[in-house]
Enzyme design. Sequence first.
Site, PDB file in Angstrom:
ATOM      1  N   SER A 117      55.156  23.784  90.496  1.00  0.00           N
ATOM      2  CA  SER A 117      56.061  23.490  91.436  1.00  0.00           C
ATOM      3  C   SER A 117      55.564  24.801  92.673  1.00  0.00           C
ATOM      4  O   SER A 117      54.909  24.899  93.402  1.00  0.00           O
ATOM      5  CB  SER A 117      56.538  23.528  90.685  1.00  0.00           C
ATOM      6  OG  SER A 117      58.540  23.910  90.406  1.00  0.00           O
ATOM      7  N   TYR A 154      62.444  19.731  99.650  1.00  0.00           N
ATOM      8  CA  TYR A 154      61.734  20.345  98.921  1.00  0.00           C
ATOM      9  C   TYR A 154      62.135  20.487  97.784  1.00  0.00           C
ATOM     10  O   TYR A 154      61.497  20.544  96.810  1.00  0.00           O
ATOM     11  CB  TYR A 154      61.032  21.414  99.437  1.00  0.00           C
ATOM     12  CG  TYR A 154      59.463  21.688  98.837  1.00  0.00           C
ATOM     13  CD1 TYR A 154      58.128  21.172  99.031  1.00  0.00           C
ATOM     14  CD2 TYR A 154      59.612  23.293  98.310  1.00  0.00           C
ATOM     15  CE1 TYR A 154      57.535  21.857  98.362  1.00  0.00           C
ATOM     16  CE2 TYR A 154      58.809  23.841  98.023  1.00  0.00           C
ATOM     17  CZ  TYR A 154      57.549  23.267  98.153  1.00  0.00           C
ATOM     18  OH  TYR A 154      56.092  23.638  97.142  1.00  0.00           O
ATOM     19  N   LYS A 174      60.827  19.863  93.310  1.00  0.00           N
ATOM     20  CA  LYS A 174      59.672  20.677  92.444  1.00  0.00           C
ATOM     21  C   LYS A 174      60.990  21.529  91.322  1.00  0.00           C
ATOM     22  O   LYS A 174      59.988  21.737  90.321  1.00  0.00           O
ATOM     23  CB  LYS A 174      59.497  21.857  92.967  1.00  0.00           C
ATOM     24  CG  LYS A 174      59.070  21.982  94.751  1.00  0.00           C
ATOM     25  CD  LYS A 174      57.355  21.366  93.773  1.00  0.00           C
ATOM     26  CE  LYS A 174      56.169  21.423  95.311  1.00  0.00           C
ATOM     27  NZ  LYS A 174      54.936  20.738  94.430  1.00  0.00           N
TER      28      LYS A 174
END
Length: 270
Positions: A144, A158, A162
Amino acid sequence: MNFNQTNIIITGGSSGIGKATAQLLASLGANLTIIARNQTTLDQAQTEIEAVKLSQNQKIFTLSADVSLREEAENSIKKAIKLLGNVDILILSAGMAHPGYFQDVPLEIFEQTMAVNYWGSLYCIREVLPTMIQQKQGKIVLISSGAGLIGIYGYTPYSPTKFALRGLAESLRGELKPLGIQVSIVYPPDTNTSQLLAENQTKPSETKAITGTVKPWEPEDIAQEIIKGIKNNYFAIAPGLEMKFLNSLHSLLFPLLNRYFDHLIQKIKG
């Protein structure tokens, strides 16, 4: 855990954290299959990984595949299992990031980032699981980010991907533990990789002000932390004091960090 003659698959293993982890594992005697998109980069990585092998009888394979495409991801894992035999560890390091202002980033970037970072990991886990369940043992390591613990200005394509990996890992942990399969998730801080250089090309100035407060790590140091976490069966692998605090206290720290980030952003905007 002794990594000598363990069989390991690493996605995104031709560069950055993935390659550094592959090199470290090769130096500890592991057999590896590296999966990445670009065959030229894979060939170069294979040469570098072969150079640090513990013994000549170790096997180092490469497979070119785009894990964001379900069929390619599944086929690459099938091929890796045929090459290696039983798989002891799956490390999911394939990823991408394209920071920018939310309204300026094309929707295709959001879709592609989710496809690579989340779906690319999920496809590979689903494909390797039957083998690990049959073996009654295995380790799955998802990569992650610190941006998977707290949303970062400029990282709207993004951070959610994650966060999604974090949710997947937390959900899978309890489900797979009784089957003998250990799940871990890694929260690296900014790391000196080609991806970080690419990110800096589109990173808003406000984002640079926020992320510039912490010195980037070297991929080799992150690899050491990953290996230590695997050996100790850690669920959360959080390199460095900042990530450890963020991992432990992110919900409590969130309001304070938001105020600090808002202050930095206000300074940038004048």
